[in-house]
Structure formats: C-alpha cells, structure tokens
Enzyme design. Structure first.
Site, PDB file in Angstrom:
ATOM      1  N   HIS A  92     -34.488 -47.666 -13.765  1.00 55.70           N
ATOM      2  CA  HIS A  92     -33.200 -48.114 -13.214  1.00 55.70           C
ATOM      3  C   HIS A  92     -32.045 -47.968 -14.216  1.00 55.70           C
ATOM      4  O   HIS A  92     -30.966 -48.500 -14.008  1.00 55.70           O
ATOM      5  CB  HIS A  92     -33.281 -49.551 -12.679  1.00 55.70           C
ATOM      6  CG  HIS A  92     -34.055 -49.629 -11.388  1.00 55.70           C
ATOM      7  ND1 HIS A  92     -33.455 -49.645 -10.158  1.00 55.70           N
ATOM      8  CD2 HIS A  92     -35.387 -49.621 -11.160  1.00 55.70           C
ATOM      9  CE1 HIS A  92     -34.402 -49.687  -9.216  1.00 55.70           C
ATOM     10  NE2 HIS A  92     -35.582 -49.668  -9.805  1.00 55.70           N
TER      11      HIS A  92
ATOM     12  N   ASP B  40     -35.411 -38.593 -11.094  1.00 55.77           N
ATOM     13  CA  ASP B  40     -36.527 -37.868 -10.482  1.00 55.77           C
ATOM     14  C   ASP B  40     -36.251 -36.369 -10.417  1.00 55.77           C
ATOM     15  O   ASP B  40     -37.123 -35.545 -10.702  1.00 55.77           O
ATOM     16  CB  ASP B  40     -36.787 -38.395  -9.067  1.00 55.77           C
ATOM     17  CG  ASP B  40     -36.908 -39.904  -9.030  1.00 55.77           C
ATOM     18  OD1 ASP B  40     -37.177 -40.498 -10.091  1.00 55.77           O
ATOM     19  OD2 ASP B  40     -36.730 -40.493  -7.954  1.00 55.77           O
TER      20      ASP B  40
HETATM   21  C1  GLA Z   1     -36.204 -44.117  -8.120  1.00 55.97           C
HETATM   22  C2  GLA Z   1     -34.884 -43.352  -8.128  1.00 55.97           C
HETATM   23  C3  GLA Z   1     -34.487 -42.954  -9.557  1.00 55.97           C
HETATM   24  C4  GLA Z   1     -34.564 -44.135 -10.502  1.00 55.97           C
HETATM   25  C5  GLA Z   1     -35.886 -44.870 -10.344  1.00 55.97           C
HETATM   26  C6  GLA Z   1     -35.951 -46.128 -11.166  1.00 55.97           C
HETATM   27  O1  GLA Z   1     -37.259 -43.276  -8.495  1.00 55.97           O
HETATM   28  O2  GLA Z   1     -35.008 -42.195  -7.349  1.00 55.97           O
HETATM   29  O3  GLA Z   1     -33.205 -42.385  -9.534  1.00 55.97           O
HETATM   30  O4  GLA Z   1     -33.466 -44.995 -10.331  1.00 55.97           O
HETATM   31  O5  GLA Z   1     -36.153 -45.212  -9.000  1.00 55.97           O
HETATM   32  O6  GLA Z   1     -35.961 -45.825 -12.515  1.00 55.97           O
END
Ligand code: GLA
Length: 385
Positions: free
Chosen positions: A35, A171
């Site tokens: 996050h 991601d």
């Molecule tokens: C999800 C979101 C990412 C990131 C994570 C937490 O995977 O797609 O952008 O915020 O949660 O780290």
C-alpha cells in the site's frame, strides 16, 4: 505441449487462424512495501513463475474478440468503438481496458486468447498478468515506440479507468519490469528502479506462498477506503504524499483525540513504517550475505498491516502465526488485503514442516485447505513466439 503451443492451438480453435505472436506476463509476490505505491513510496516485488499467455492477432472488421481458456463459453465480441468502462466487465475488462487505452493503434480491432495459471483473487496479481500480457502484445504489434516502462501506465489505466479498481503501479511494474533472480526495488514517485539480486536458494532459504483460498476484489470495498484514508491523512498533514513524512513522530498532528483521527494515524503509521521496512530489506540484501535477516522485517510488516492498516483476515493471521511457530524466519500477508495469500520465508529444510503445520491448523479451525508453493524470482513479461 509448451504453454505457447497450447495458447496457439486454443487461439486457432477460437478464431480459426494463427495469432501474430504469443506473449507472457507473470503474477507477482511483493517481498515488502504494501500500500506504499499510491503513497509515492517504495516497493520490492518479485515476479512469479506463473504467467498469463496472450495469443493475439489484429483484425480488420473493427471488433475486439476476447476468449479465455479459464472462462470457456464466455466469449466477448464487440466493436472497438463501443468499449467503455465496465463494458465488458469481469475478466474481459482487463484486456478490453488495454485495447481501449491503445484504441487508436488497433482501429481494425484485435483477437485475443488468454490462458493463464496465476491463481485469481489470491493477492498474486492475476489481473496485472492479464493486462500486461495484452499490453506487451499490442506494443510489439502496433505501438513499437512505447517503452516497456510506458506500458505500466497503459495497464494501470486499464485497471483504474476501465475496470474501476483504484490500484497503484506495484503489480503492473512487477509484471513488466522484474527480472529472474532479482527483486525489483522501485521508487514509485520517480519510477527509479534497481534489480536487487535475491538468490534465496543459495542461502538455504525458500519463499513459500500460502494461498488461503479467501478471495478479494479491489474494485469494491476496503481497498478504496484505505486509499481515501491515506489521502485524508496526507491532506491533514499538509504533505505532498505520505512518502514525505520523515518519521512516526511527525504523525502526531493526526492524533486529535477523535476516533477518526486515531484511524488516520494508524493508516499513515503503516505507510511511514512500511517505507522504512522496504529500505531496511534492500539494505540487508545489498550489504549482507544473510538474506534470512529480512525475516523479522517481513513479520513486522504483517503486524503493521494487521494492526495499523487493518486489512488482514483471520486466515492470513493464522497462516502467519502458525508459520512462525513452526520455525519460519519471517511471514506476512501480501497484496491488497482482505483475503489472498501470505508469504513465508523459511529454511529450505523446514518447508514441509511449516506447510503441514499450516494445513493442520487450518483443518482444526475449520478453514478451507490452504495451498502452498515455493517460488523463486522469475522473469517479467516477454514475447514467447
Ligand atoms: C494491490 C494493488 C497494488 C498495491 C497492493 C498493495 O495489489 O493493485 O497497486 O496497492 O494492492 O500493496
């Protein structure tokens, strides 16, 4: 048959011709830095060996045709001109969103067959694998001037604007930019990155992903709430981003005695301490020959996600606590939270013991059986054929 040949064959069955190429993009597991991405902070993901393959060919009738080996019978076909947020939705929203972002490049339309083995809804970024495989395909076929790093934003826009999931760039960056044998240390503010060698096996360690079987959906609910809370804390502190808060002491102004102030303090404290944990893990990996030393930092990250960010679940807490009791070096939940997977750092000789302990504890507590598998940092998105 290779994964590429399977995708080629499935494409031929679905569309009656040959694809122009086959691309693969992996899921990811984040070593640390949860996050922090939408707070302009640091992340440290590795790519999984699990990928989505996209077999793609351009068309000349103006249609987008989408078929997924994981959703047989759910064929989507509509004019490029009619793509709009939420249309189509479900799995097809991700590839359609990418086509929508690059719609000027494929005015004649495109046929896409996807086939993947990244577990969906488990915090392992199956959605990024899906959108990044298609983004790389469209880049190679129709937008060669785009750099791979530019595709991070193509895939993010597909997810944010088309699917409606307010995610950051963790991601997509992991799926597109990771390299085998390394973790990707990424500064999400200026996009500077470094490939940090991560050879756990040489150190006698294993990284175990424990899929708790509880799913999440970031287009709804808690993820967006956390994002808004971070924005509120940012505003109250008068900083550009929580990344700019130097230490926990600087969060004191949030603590105004109201329950709401207490919530914002906890959320912001997670981000501040998590950024410090990323830097600490990178320091350990760069400067010491002892990757086991990152274990306690990962475990501290879990406590912060559980207590301050409040996005863990009873299954994730149970997996982490049981792994540590059974002798793991470190453990934490990964990804957006509210379900999904945990990651466990463990001496290679203890992997079986730890996995069994978690399975037994889940059975005792009446949870669905978890699935555990060891991962090594794998390659990012690439063309297969
Ligand atoms: C999800 C979101 C990412 C990131 C994570 C937490 O995977 O797609 O952008 O915020 O949660 O780290």
């Amino acid at each position: 048959m290779s994964a590429a040949d399977r995708a080629r064959q499935a494409f031929a069955e679905a569309f009656g011709g040959q694809p122009e190429g086959i691309w693969a993009a992996p899921g990811r597991v984040n070593v640390i830095g949860e996050h922090t991405d939408y707070n302009e902070g640091f992340v440290l993901p590795v790519a999984l060996p699990h990928t989505t393959r996209a077999a793609v060919a351009r068309r000349d009738d103006g249609l987008v045709a989408l078929v997924s080996a994981q959703h047989p019978g759910d064929r989507v076909e509509l004019p490029v001109a009619e793509l709009a947020p939420g249309r189509p939705d479900g799995w097809a929203g991700y590839p359609a969103g990418v086509v929508d972002v690059l719609r000027d490049r494929v005015p004649g339309g495109v046929s896409v067959l996807v086939d993947g083995d990244v577990p969906a809804g488990m915090g392992l970024s199956s959605s990024a694998a899906l959108s990044c495989s298609v983004a790389l395909a469209l880049r190679d076929l129709a937008a060669p001037e785009l750099a791979v790093a530019d595709l991070v934003d193509v895939a993010r826009r597909a997810e944010n604007d088309f699917v409606g999931a307010p995610t950051g760039i963790l991601d997509q960056s992991a799926s597109l930019l990771c390299t085998a044998g390394h973790a990707l240390f990424l500064d999400t503010r200026d996009r500077g990155s470094e490939q940090v060698p991560l050879d756990l096996r040489a150190a006698g360690l294993e990284l175990l992903v424990v899929d708790t079987g509880t799913t999440h959906d970031h287009a709804t609910g808690g993820y967006g709430d956390r994002r808004r809370e971070c924005e509120q804390a940012t505003e109250r502190l008068g900083v550009r981003a929580l990344r700019d808060v130097p230490d926990v002491a600087a969060l004191a102004p949030l603590d105004d005695g109201t329950p709401e102030g207490g919530v914002l303090l906890r959320r912001a404290r997670h981000i501040v301490t998590e950024n410090a944990r990323v830097l600490e893990v990178v320091r350990i990996l760069r400067e010491t020959a002892d990757p086991a030393a990152i274990g306690p930092v990962l475990t501290a990250g879990h406590a912060s996600l559980r207590d301050d960010f409040e996005i863990s679940t009873v299954e994730l807490d149970t997996a982490v606590a049981t792994a540590l009791e059974a002798g793991a070096t470190g453990a934490r939940m990964v990804g957006g939270g509210f379900g999904g997977s945990a990651v466990v750092l463990v001496d290679a000789g203890r992997t079986g013991t730890v996995a069994r302990a978690i399975t037994d504890r889940f059975a005792q507590r009446g949870f669905a059986p978890p699935r555990a598998f060891a991962v090594v940092p794998a390659a990012g998105a690439r063309r297969l054929a």
